[in-house]
Design an enzyme around this catalytic site. Structure first.
Site, PDB file in Angstrom:
ATOM      1  CD  GLU A 132       0.336   4.511   4.579  1.00  0.00           C
ATOM      2  OE1 GLU A 132      -0.608   5.138   5.117  1.00  0.00           O
ATOM      3  OE2 GLU A 132       1.513   4.900   4.639  1.00  0.00           O
ATOM      4  NE  ARG A 147       3.325  11.184   3.774  1.00  0.00           N
ATOM      5  CZ  ARG A 147       4.486  10.625   3.452  1.00  0.00           C
ATOM      6  NH1 ARG A 147       4.815   9.449   3.967  1.00  0.00           N
ATOM      7  NH2 ARG A 147       5.335  11.232   2.644  1.00  0.00           N
ATOM      8  CG  ASP A 188      -0.116  -0.208   2.519  1.00  0.00           C
ATOM      9  OD1 ASP A 188       1.099   0.043   2.514  1.00  0.00           O
ATOM     10  OD2 ASP A 188      -0.712  -0.630   3.528  1.00  0.00           O
ATOM     11  CG  HIS A 226      10.600   5.892   9.597  1.00  0.00           C
ATOM     12  ND1 HIS A 226      10.819   6.834   8.628  1.00  0.00           N
ATOM     13  CD2 HIS A 226       9.991   4.852   8.968  1.00  0.00           C
ATOM     14  CE1 HIS A 226      10.350   6.391   7.472  1.00  0.00           C
ATOM     15  NE2 HIS A 226       9.845   5.182   7.651  1.00  0.00           N
ATOM     16  CG  HIS A 234       6.360   4.647   9.667  1.00  0.00           C
ATOM     17  ND1 HIS A 234       5.528   4.774   8.573  1.00  0.00           N
ATOM     18  CD2 HIS A 234       6.325   3.352  10.018  1.00  0.00           C
ATOM     19  CE1 HIS A 234       5.039   3.591   8.282  1.00  0.00           C
ATOM     20  NE2 HIS A 234       5.492   2.706   9.138  1.00  0.00           N
ATOM     21  CD  GLU A 248       0.616  -6.499   3.387  1.00  0.00           C
ATOM     22  OE1 GLU A 248       0.508  -5.282   3.326  1.00  0.00           O
ATOM     23  OE2 GLU A 248       1.485  -7.076   4.074  1.00  0.00           O
TER      24      GLU A 248
END
Ligand code: UD1
Ligand code: UDP
Length: 415
Positions: free
Chosen positions: A133, A218, A97, A249, A216, A119
């Site tokens: 995503e 957003r 994604d 990250h 991480h 996936e």
């Protein structure tokens, strides 16, 4: 011989596509296997390519510091046009994604090249969570011809959206294949990794309860990350026997608040960790992103995991580790159903309270620390390759023919 081009760009895609690359290559003359990376991630991608010994045939090297979605999409799409025109593959395989996933499927569609999506079918049904995503996987799915769903729930999502059941195969998640590949190594090399963390970062895991942290997303940028960091400070202030280890990250939107709030000095001597001074003690360690093998070692040694990651929600249950997920929703409900995963959001008090419960209450801890493995049995890549072989032989295999994966509950590494 049919040519398959795998396209990926970030750390988690590489970890989860590596078993597929290895299986396709192991099939010898059956396939011509090619790999193109957008390198939406650079250092974090290269760490994975090294471990699995994958040399990409094409590397678009698109990453720039603090890139936005337009940067990734426009550079990736333009670069992939040339790669696809040159390679003329019979099939493009994408994973998951990320924005690389979406634009790779789009690029293949523009050239009328069939797409396989590994996936496939994960959903929150909330357009902005996780962002971007949820839309990336949805849009990639619309462009996909062959859907490799990790679980029965993911298959049902696709079928409910109108995808023909004959185009969906339940394979298990390839992350469990990857985890199994490194798990034996981690078990064999326990002493080596213990020495490594002591030498490199001044970390002594003996007689400490380790909380492993990653983050991480957003949608957590800004106040979310600040809350998370303050909650971690609260934890080390309140619990003397607890060690917090946080491989940070490389996204600047993560690095900035984490280092501002949690780093009071750089580790003494040769240690490469940044530390938070808590009285006379340093028990909160900020590390650079770890290579996959040492990261799995830390997972295996952890008491609990605090994360907003997708992949870690799948790996930690297989190792019998409770996972507190710093999100409001998840596209991976199987971990919730297995009761090894709990959604805790990003509120400072809530995160502290949930960690306290697991540290203070053995019954609560035991209830979550059951080795569960609702995501795969380590044979996902083999099933995907089997389906591809049959598709290219001219007959789409029936879902039942490939020994469909059903959830099995077992540990990947037992102590
Ligand atoms: C990306 C994916 C996300 C996935 C995550 C896995 C998108 C939009 N986001 O998010 O779905 O869950 O990867 O980690 O597809 N950086 C480096 N070196 C690296 C990697 C990143 O310096 O090896 C820094 C760069 O400044 C880069 C920034 O991080 O611009 C953001 O990278 P990006 O891929 O846009 O977003 P992620 O948060 O990593
Ligand atoms: N991981 C790693 N090193 C780290 C942190 C995570 O190798 O320092 C691995 C982890 O085991 C998992 C994957 O990276 O397989 C998850 O990546 P990330 O959380 O960045 O992405 P997501 O899964 O959320 O897309």
């Amino acid at each position: 011989m049919k040519k398959i081009l795998l396209i990926f760009g970030t750390r988690p895609e590489a970890i989860k596509m590596a078993p597929v690359v290895l299986r396709l290559k192991a099939a010898g003359d059956a396939f011509q296997t090619r790999v193109a990376v957008t390198a939406q991630h650079r250092q974090m991608l290269d760490q994975v390519l090294d471990i699995f010994n994958i040399q990409p045939d094409h590397d678009l090297d698109i990453m720039s510091p603090n890139q936005d979605l337009f940067d990734i999409a426009s550079r990736g799409l333009t670069g992939l046009k040339e790669v696809l025109r040159k390679e003329e593959p019979d099939l493009v395989l994408v994973h998951g994604d990320t924005t690389t996933t979406f634009i790779a499927a789009l690029a293949a569609f523009f050239l009328k090249i069939p797409v396989g999506h590994v996936e496939a079918g994960l959903r929150t049904k909330d357009k902005y969570q996780p962002f971007p995503e949820e839309m990336n996987r949805h849009l990639a799915g619309v462009l996909t011809d062959y859907h490799f769903a990790p679980t029965p729930w993911a298959r049902d999502n696709l079928v409910n959206e109108g995808v023909a059941p004959a185009r969906v195969w339940v394979t298990g998640n390839t992350v469990i294949d990857a985890l199994k590949i490194v798990a034996d190594r981690v078990k064999r090399e326990k002493g080596r990794w213990e020495d490594y963390f002591r030498r490199e970062y001044g970390l002594d895991l003996n007689n400490q309860r380790l909380i492993l942290v990653t983050g991480h997303r957003r949608e957590n940028f800004g106040p979310g990350f600040e809350n998370i960091c303050w909650a971690l400070r609260d934890v080390v202030d309140h619990f003397p026997g607890v060690l917090v280890v946080y491989p940070v990250h490389l996204n600047p939107n993560v690095q900035r608040p984490v280092y501002e709030i949690l780093s009071t000095h750089r580790g003494g001597g040769q240690a490469k960790a940044h530390l938070l001074e808590t009285g006379s003690d340093s028990r909160l360690f900020l590390l650079p992103p770890l290579e996959y093998v040492p990261f799995v070692y830390l997972l295996s040694q952890s008491y609990l995991v605090l994360t907003d990651s997708g992949g870690i929600q799948e790996e930690a249950p297989a190792l019998g580790k409770p996972v507190l997920v710093m999100r409001e929703v998840t596209e991976r409900p199987e971990g919730l159903w297995a009761r090894t995963v709990k959604l805790v959001g990003t509120d400072r008090q809530r995160i502290f309270a949930e960690i306290k419960e697991l540290l203070d209450n053995p019954a609560s801890y035991r209830a979550m620390a059951q080795a569960q493995n609702p995501y795969g049995d380590g044979q996902a890549a083999a099933r995907i390759v089997q389906v591809l072989a049959q598709l290219f032989a001219g007959h789409a295999p029936d879902a039942a023919v490939i020994d469909p994966w059903e959830p099995k509950f077992e540990a990947v590494i037992s102590e």
